[in-house]
Design a protein around this motif. Structure first.
Motif, PDB file in Angstrom:
ATOM      1  N   THR A  21      -3.013   5.642   5.096  1.00 46.92           N
ATOM      2  CA  THR A  21      -4.384   5.252   4.777  1.00 46.92           C
ATOM      3  C   THR A  21      -5.247   5.817   5.891  1.00 46.92           C
ATOM      4  OG1 THR A  21      -3.493   3.224   3.851  1.00 46.92           O
ATOM      5  CG2 THR A  21      -5.869   3.326   4.123  1.00 46.92           C
ATOM      6  N   HIS A  73     -13.022  -4.312   8.224  1.00 48.64           N
ATOM      7  CA  HIS A  73     -13.410  -2.978   8.730  1.00 48.64           C
ATOM      8  C   HIS A  73     -14.684  -3.100   9.563  1.00 48.64           C
ATOM      9  CE1 HIS A  73     -10.801  -0.125   6.451  1.00 48.64           C
ATOM     10  NE2 HIS A  73     -10.618  -1.209   5.717  1.00 48.64           N
ATOM     11  N   TRP A 113       0.838  -1.218   0.000  1.00 49.54           N
ATOM     12  CA  TRP A 113       0.000   0.000   0.000  1.00 49.54           C
ATOM     13  C   TRP A 113       0.871   1.266   0.000  1.00 49.54           C
ATOM     14  CZ3 TRP A 113      -1.536  -4.142   3.219  1.00 49.54           C
ATOM     15  CH2 TRP A 113      -2.698  -4.784   2.815  1.00 49.54           C
ATOM     16  N   GLU A 171     -14.157  -0.531   4.031  1.00 50.72           N
ATOM     17  CA  GLU A 171     -14.001  -0.640   2.591  1.00 50.72           C
ATOM     18  C   GLU A 171     -14.926  -1.753   2.155  1.00 50.72           C
ATOM     19  OE1 GLU A 171      -9.833  -1.084   1.589  1.00 50.72           O
ATOM     20  OE2 GLU A 171      -9.304   0.647   2.781  1.00 50.72           O
TER      21      GLU A 171
HETATM   22  C1  FUC Z   1      -6.962  -0.249   4.178  1.00 50.05           C
HETATM   23  C2  FUC Z   1      -7.309  -1.611   4.719  1.00 50.05           C
HETATM   24  C3  FUC Z   1      -6.353  -2.646   4.309  1.00 50.05           C
HETATM   25  C4  FUC Z   1      -4.948  -2.167   4.573  1.00 50.05           C
HETATM   26  C5  FUC Z   1      -4.702  -0.861   3.879  1.00 50.05           C
HETATM   27  C6  FUC Z   1      -3.365  -0.276   4.139  1.00 50.05           C
HETATM   28  O1  FUC Z   1      -7.234  -0.187   2.831  1.00 50.05           O
HETATM   29  O2  FUC Z   1      -8.581  -2.007   4.350  1.00 50.05           O
HETATM   30  O3  FUC Z   1      -6.641  -3.798   5.054  1.00 50.05           O
HETATM   31  O4  FUC Z   1      -4.754  -2.004   5.931  1.00 50.05           O
HETATM   32  O5  FUC Z   1      -5.628   0.068   4.333  1.00 50.05           O
END
Ligand code: FUC
Length: 819
Positions: free
Chosen positions: A374, A586, A369, A504
């Motif tokens: 995030t 989530h 990611w 999500e």
């Molecule tokens: C969100 C989470 C994923 C992951 C990402 C970095 O999208 O739903 O599980 O942690 O962040």
């Protein structure tokens, strides 16, 4: 009699000078990155492998990010936005989602990656015969030590990242003179734009972070390693290697710098920054070590936890993680709790960057990611332990990030034709605020409200009026966004956020999960309500005009209330779409339970629904999800279930990529792969098991599991400006507590144990009869929930408790004991 018990407890579990050993330790070197040990000072980070023949220090600097100043927001398209909203109100979500892709999804990029610098390697000519191998990370000092014996000589290496000198420092010693011979060199995963050089006693590495998704990489970095041998010789071999032969001791000083100045400016000089730190080298190693440890301890020592210890503590940390579920090991829970605090201190310091998905520790160019921020759970979770575990200073980078996205986020607000600011579910060092990752993941414009809740919680804990004035404009502007953004749902008349989604997750409608974009999600309603009430409070405190305050409260009252659905669950969406089979990681609609404060024992019907939702979602999940669930079960006052989740989180994650969330040998949280949020979430959750202060009182031991029958905790911060200086319990019952009042006011205490404040002056302790009027402890207003006629009768048994009031004076401490 109980007073005597309290005295015994103090002697047995928390003798002030009996510093509890807080060490991660191992009997072999790290073979993979998640076995190496993290050290850092907020800006600089290193992972220490402790290899015998081959030592590696994997290096990070917090501003090495791909790309360069830019934002990724689409221009406003009013007609497009109207169509999206009309389609959503007409139930044509999939079509609306497609238009979101066209009119809202980010361009040109999805956010920039946080990147590594490379590694410093030390190659030793040792054979295979190694005995007495030991390596540790000492959380009490923020220092790693590696020790082993080869050929009758004992070698030792100590490493730390100095909070005082802004350098990574490693000291190598041997039990006999002249025994240290090794080569030092860098590796780095970049293939272009890299130069290496030897400049006297310094190894130099220059590089550039990557171009990414069409955004030019403009961050340039320099790493300088100065080697100071005592005795022996040092020679340059080619342009890239320094060789030390026959030294008695060697000290390495690693300095790193970049040209990053701020999110709009990369005109700095990384070489000059790195060089400056090397020019002011500490004159003596032992003094440098002491100065580092002293600075670190001003933060770390503020909170102490003692749950007792047993023979498990002597075993290597990776073995303890493997055995945690089967062998009672209370000290590992303490270690894990304190490791979370250690990681926050080491990855987030005032003036620096906020801890990202990996804190500051990352060996890759493209971390999972992108290692960025995030912001639909992970970024905020990183800071959940900050205030309550007394690391308020470490919170500053997130507060500054919020101020900066409030600037760049005006463009994101404008995309909805709205004033104010917002951002979506990601940001990066450039403070991008667009809706990244396409329309099925990115249409979530309510992050501003979450960041404002984080700001507000610090105010409730510190009560600082100066800070309140600093954050009020950010909250006001975020609230203004919703004046323009909310629309009226024609079917219900509620004011709703549209378009949006419940991060999500996607609902299962008519057996299909075909869309995620919706309006009026429970999480959004909770977030906006929280923002409106907190901003109204703040507005009153700063003397804002009454009509503005009234409009905030009216707005809160016009939102959809929380709803209990047909399975007895808290509805995730405006419609009763939830499935008991949905185990999504989530739990966005439980935001109001934690970190929000809308679902409390004052709203028992919602507590029962939240509990049902957690049962449906199940326990095992990604690391951060389990950390969140520890917090949620603690808020549901179920200590045994919170403990069960800690057990799930502390189960070993296999290999670097692993399956299922858990814990790596170095205690890093496994999503998998490594993500630091779970460490912080669980640390916050453990704190919530001992003390809570979000629901109208300082609640002592709200969720103590049966297994932690005795213990003491010191230093937890509470809303209202109260500090639990020391609290002890025995046989699962509170025995004594000393609370310091920093602001004065009437302290409302909630406890299952009857208390006496015998000996206290003034009116002493009185039993409370009406809800607390303390402005910082007061409950947040919550709309009456809507209950589905199909919902089963709720099951929730809340523990019995008592509430007391104690008039306090600022600066005074008060000791209370069990009756
Ligand atoms: C969100 C989470 C994923 C992951 C990402 C970095 O999208 O739903 O599980 O942690 O962040």
């Amino acid at each position: 009699m109980v007073t005597a018990l309290a005295a015994v407890c103090m002697a047995a579990c928390c003798a002030p000078e009996a510093a509890v050993e807080l060490k991660l330790h191992y009997d072999r070197e790290a073979r993979i990155w998640v076995e190496a040990l993290p050290i850092g000072n907020g800006r600089l980070g290193a992972m220490v492998y402790g290899g015998v023949q081959h030592e590696e220090l994997q290096l990070n600097e917090e501003t090495v990010w791909g790309g360069s100043p830019h934002n990724n927001v689409k221009p406003y398209n009013g007609a497009g936005l109207d169509s999206i909203r009309q389609l959503l109100f007409a139930g044509q979500n999939a079509q609306a989602q497609e238009l979101c892709g066209r009119y809202i999804s980010a361009q040109p990029a999805n956010g920039m990656p946080y990147q590594t610098v490379g590694s410093l390697h030390l190659d030793f000519p040792f054979g295979e015969e190694v005995t007495n191998y030991y390596r540790e990370l000492d959380l009490n000092r923020a220092v790693t030590t590696t020790r082993f014996t080869v050929g009758g000589i004992t070698y030792e290496r100590e490493a730390f990242v100095s909070f005082e000198d802004d350098l990574v420092i490693m000291r190598l010693t041997a039990s006999e003179p002249g025994a240290l011979t090794f080569d030092a060199r860098y590796t780095t995963p970049y293939t272009e734009g890299i130069t290496r050089a030897v400049e006297g006693d310094i190894l130099r590495l220059d590089g550039k972070a990557d171009d990414h998704e069409g955004v030019e990489g403009k961050v340039r970095f320099t790493a300088l390693t100065k080697l100071l041998p005592e005795g022996g010789t040092m020679t340059a071999v080619a342009d890239t290697l320094l060789r030390i032969e026959g030294a008695d001791r060697v000290t390495l000083y690693i300095s790193m710098g970049t040209n990053f100045v701020n999110y709009k400016d990369v005109s700095g000089d990384g070489y000059a920054q790195a060089k400056a730190a090397l020019e002011q080298l500490p004159t003596r190693y032992d003094r440098a070590l002491k100065a580092h440890t002293d600075r670190y301890r001003t933060l770390f020592d503020r909170v102490k936890l003692d749950l007792g210890s047993n023979a498990q503590a002597a075993k290597p940390t990776d073995v303890r993680v493997k055995e945690f579920a089967s062998a009672f090991d209370p000290q590992l829970a303490t270690l894990y709790f304190q490791f979370g605090r250690y990681l926050l201190i080491s990855s987030s310091q005032p003036g620096g960057q906020a801890a990202n998905l990996q804190g500051i520790w990352n060996y890759q160019r493209r971390a999972p990611w992108d290692g960025k921020y995030t912001s639909n759970i992970n970024l905020e979770m990183n800071y959940w332990p900050a205030e309550v575990t007394a690391l308020g200073e470490c919170h500053e980078p997130l507060i500054r990030l919020t101020k900066e996205v409030a600037e760049t986020g005006r463009e994101a607000a404008a995309m909805y034709g709205a004033r104010g600011w917002t951002l979506h579910h990601n940001t990066d060092i450039w403070r991008s605020t667009g809706a990244v990752d396409g329309p099925s993941y990115g249409i979530w414009p309510t992050c501003n409200a979450w960041l404002c809740q984080d700001l507000w919680d610090k105010y409730l804990i510190t009560g600082s009026q100066e800070y309140l004035r600093e954050i009020y404009p950010l909250m006001k502007e975020a609230a203004t966004f919703y004046f323009d953004m909310l629309v009226t749902d024609p079917a219900t008349g509620y004011r709703v956020v549209s378009p949006s989604f419940s991060p999500e997750n996607r609902p299962s409608v008519a057996g299909k999960r075909s869309f995620s974009v919706v309006f009026g999600t429970t999480m959004d309603n909770q977030l906006v309500s929280d923002l409106m009430h907190n901003t109204a409070f703040a507005a009153r405190a700063v003397g804002e005009e009454q009509p503005f305050i009234d409009s905030l409260e009216l707005m809160a009252a016009s939102l959809p209330p929380m709803q209990v659905g047909r399975h007895g669950q808290l509805q995730e969406w405006l419609e009763d779409w939830d499935s008991p089979e949905d185990h999504h990681r989530h739990i966005s609609h439980l935001w109001g339970l934690f970190p929000g404060r809308q679902i409390t024992l004052h709203t028992p019907r919602l507590m029962a629904a939240a509990r049902q939702t957690l049962e449906h979602r199940g326990d095992p999940s990604t690391g951060w999800s389990m950390g969140w669930k520890v917090c949620c079960w603690a808020r549901l006052l179920d200590g045994n279930r919170a403990y069960k989740l800690i057990t799930d989180q502390l189960k070993p994650a296999i290999g670097e990529r692993g399956e299922g969330g858990g814990t790596y040998p170095n205690l890093f949280d496994a999503h998998p792969p490594f993500q630091i949020d779970g460490n912080f979430g669980c640390t916050a959750g453990i704190a919530e098991m001992f003390v809570q202060s979000h629901s109208g009182a300082v609640h002592l031991l709200p969720a103590l599991p049966d297994v932690w029958r005795e213990g003491c905790i010191e230093g937890i911060r509470c809303r209202g400006g109260y500090i639990v200086e020391k609290m002890c319990w025995q046989e699962g019952k509170l025995t004594s507590v000393t609370i310091r009042s920093t602001l004065g006011g009437v302290l409302r205490l909630r406890t299952a144990t009857e208390l006496t404040g015998k000996g206290l002056t003034g009116k002493g302790l009185t039993e409370a009869t009406a809800p607390s009027e303390h402005p910082l402890l007061k409950l947040q207003p919550v709309l009456e929930p809507k209950i589905s006629p199909e919902a089963p009768a709720p099951i929730l048994s809340l523990p019995a408790y008592k509430e007391y009031d104690l008039k306090t004076r600022a600066g005074k401490s008060y000791t209370l004991r069990a009756l």
